[in-house]
Structures are given as structure tokens and as C-alpha cells.
Design a protein around this motif. Sequence first.
Motif, short mmCIF file in Angstrom:
data_model
loop_
_atom_site.label_atom_id
_atom_site.label_comp_id
_atom_site.label_asym_id
_atom_site.label_seq_id
_atom_site.Cartn_x
_atom_site.Cartn_y
_atom_site.Cartn_z
N GLN A 133 -33.91 -30.04 -28.89
CA GLN A 133 -34.63 -31.32 -28.91
C GLN A 133 -33.65 -32.49 -28.79
N LYS A 134 -32.52 -32.38 -29.47
CA LYS A 134 -31.53 -33.44 -29.41
C LYS A 134 -30.99 -33.61 -27.99
N ILE A 135 -30.71 -32.48 -27.32
CA ILE A 135 -30.21 -32.54 -25.94
C ILE A 135 -31.26 -33.13 -25.01
N ALA A 136 -32.50 -32.63 -25.12
CA ALA A 136 -33.57 -33.11 -24.24
C ALA A 136 -33.86 -34.58 -24.47
N ASP A 137 -33.92 -35.00 -25.73
CA ASP A 137 -34.17 -36.41 -26.03
C ASP A 137 -33.05 -37.29 -25.48
N HIS A 138 -31.82 -36.82 -25.60
CA HIS A 138 -30.68 -37.57 -25.08
C HIS A 138 -30.80 -37.73 -23.56
N LEU A 139 -31.21 -36.66 -22.88
CA LEU A 139 -31.33 -36.72 -21.42
C LEU A 139 -32.47 -37.63 -20.98
N ILE A 140 -33.49 -37.77 -21.80
CA ILE A 140 -34.60 -38.67 -21.48
C ILE A 140 -34.18 -40.13 -21.59
N THR A 141 -33.30 -40.42 -22.54
CA THR A 141 -32.95 -41.81 -22.83
C THR A 141 -31.58 -42.25 -22.32
N HIS A 142 -30.78 -41.28 -21.82
CA HIS A 142 -29.44 -41.61 -21.34
C HIS A 142 -29.20 -40.96 -19.97
N GLU A 143 -28.35 -41.58 -19.19
CA GLU A 143 -27.95 -40.99 -17.92
C GLU A 143 -26.72 -40.11 -18.13
N GLU A 144 -26.84 -38.84 -17.76
CA GLU A 144 -25.73 -37.91 -17.78
C GLU A 144 -25.63 -37.28 -16.39
#
Length: 431
Positions: free
Chosen positions: A206-217
Motif C-alpha cells: 500500500q505504501k508503494i502504490a500510494d507513493h506511485l499515485i502521488t509522486h513521479e518515479e
Amino acid sequence: MHGNTFINDGCCYQNHTFEVPLSYSDANSQTLSLFAREVRLNGDENSAKPWLLFFQGGPGFPSPRPNGHSGWLKVALQRYRVLLLDQRGTGHSSVITHQTLAHLNSEQQAEYLAHFRADNIVRDAETIREKLGIDKWATLGQSFGGFCTLTYLSLFPDSLLQCYVTGGIPSIDRTIDDVYEATFKRTAQKNKAFFRQFPQAQPLCQKIADHLITHEEFLPNGQRFTAEQFQQIGINFGVSDTFLPTYYLLESAFVEVNGTQVLSYEFLNAMLSEQAFQTNPIYAILHESIYCQGFASQWSAHRVRQNHPQFNYQAGQAFYFTGEMTFPWMFEQYKNLKPLQTAATLLADKTDWQPLYDAEVLTNNKVPLSCAVYADDMFVEMAFSCETLNRIPNSQAWITNEYEHNGLRLDGERVLSKLFAIGDQTLATLV
């Protein structure tokens, strides 16, 4: 037709190339170059051993480059000369990549790619058999290679001595939506098993997915990495011993840079290496068409996914990985699939796919067909495999939960030995 030959550890490897038409229904068709590697025990060049043709899984992947003294090939060479075929569009056989298709427009790409399904792979095999002067040969099909086997049994049964299949007996008449309904249910089961064993992985995901939703990687190839792409590493759950490596990978996802957490280069590089669609686009662009006979796929996996909303991740809900499915958004996100987006849409809308199987021929089958059917297979539904085999005489299934979909790669000596024993028993009843 014959290429270079080399010897390694008591095995002789001989390369062959063949010219075949792109379209077998067009007398003026352009041609393709096919590559196949013959493997035999050194000294067997004049032996009376029959031939075994190997059909690789996929679609869109080349035949393996194995060691002749390990795995299934070690067993096969005791009784066969083996031919490892790079199916059209793979390996050294007029390979298809984003580079080799770049000179064609989208309509030309779609028209060209439509010729790379199992029916033409089997016609290629028949052409090779005739050019090598082989009366009849046996086949071994892994996964999609099993689909090719049933097409072979439908089109040219008189060319076959025996057939062996591991994890690859398809339904011959169910709808493609039936296939993906079963696939999503199996994938959900694998997710539950993974998170039951590693409950601490759920908040990490969830932490990884949420980060990818809100940040550009961005991946090392410059492609933006998204939550949908992250979900796709769940395809690994269809093969054995992948739960623990997946958990270890999740643990290393983040690194702190100047007080801010970002995804580590190690993790992003690992994610790029998971994207086989980048190097083997047939796997993405023709994956759904392997189920199509007279109907369009219409992005079946994408449509069926809506019946399983747990796979459409949103912040605050449980995370689920997806499996062996292709989706239209992949051709918007994946760097090497973007140039094929229009062609993929044209192929998803294509309705005039030719039949891949002949039910009447299969119900009169006389070729011994020995199969390993994996009870927990995430890629090929066991119930559908059993439905099909119940309609094919002289077929015998070894149904086992000892292996996942990769049983042939994991323990090929035992798996193929088992199928040989089953085939010999079936053959004895026919004599």
C-alpha cells in the motif's frame, strides 16, 4: 538450411534455418526466416532415434538455450533427437520487437502481427518436418506450447507420433471472458496466500502504490513507473518459490534521500527487469488473441477486471497484485509498447480470427497425448484442461499439486519421465 555445429559435454548442437511464408494462404507472401537448434547426444547423427519438437511457452518467447545434461532435455535425449524451435517472431526467427516494427504504419503492423498465432506456428513446424525429411515426430509443449500442440493435433494429426504437454491444455471452445474470470479468481487466491504468509507485506504494498499515485518515479529506461505496473509483478506468483523473493524485494523498495523517502534505484531496476513486454511485445500484443476463434477479444482482461474491483487499487483499500493479463493502458505507459498502441487496438477489435482447434478431429484423436495438469495453476485453469481432455480419446492427465506452472523448468527430469511412462502405457493399449 544447415548452420554451424558445436559439441559441448557430450551433446551435439546443430543450427538450422528455414524459409517459410508469412501467410500460407497467399502464394505471393513475403517470407520469414526460422531458426531451430537440433540437440542430440554426440554420435547419434546416424541413429534411428525419433525426433521430438519442443514448443516453447509464451506467446512471444524463444526456445530455451539449455544444457543437454540437465532438466527435461537430459531425459529427452535418451530416446529422441530434439529440435528447439524459435517460433516465428522470436529469438532468431524474424524477431518482432518495437525496433523491427518501426518501419511499418499501425495498419501494417496489425496485419503483419496477425500471422503470428499458433495456427501458423504449427504450419511452420510442418514445413520444417517435411524439409528435414521426417516421417512423424513427437512434440513437447510447455504452457502456450500446449495450445500449439492441440492446434497441431487438429491440423496435422498424421504427422505426430506422440504428444507431451505440461501446464498447457486450453479450452477449445469457451469464451475468452470465461478464461479471464477463472484467471482473476486464481490470482486472487494467490494474493490471499501471499499476504497470509507475509501479512507485513500488505502495508508495504500500500505504501508503494500510494507513493506511485502521488509522486513521479521513473524506471532506468525513462518510463514513469505506476501503481498498475507495480501490480503486474504478481505474475510471478504463478511459478514456484516466488513469495519470499517478492517479500524481500518489497522490503528494499524505499531509500531515504535528504530526509525524503523515494523508491530505490535497486527496486526500480528490478521492476524494469520484470517487464518482459518491453523486449517481447508479442507477449502483450497477441496474448488475448491466442483464445480467439471467430470473435474479437475486445480487451477481455480489462473488461473482466471490472467484475473484480479489488484489483483496481485505490488509496486506503487492500492491495492486490494482478497476474498474466494484458490491458490497454499498457500501450499508453510501457515505453516500447507505445509505438504499437494503434496496432494493439486494431487487433483487439479483429473479429475474423481463424479457428485454432478442430473439435471433430480431436474427438477422433489417435495420437497418445500425455499431460501434466497442475491443480493450482494460475495461468491455465485446471477445470478447463480437464473439460478438454475428457473430449480427446487417447489422452491421459497426471493431475498434481506438487508443482506450479513451471514444473518442467523446476524438475524437468521427473516431470518428463512421468509423461514418458504415461505415453508408453497409452501407446501399448493402441498396439
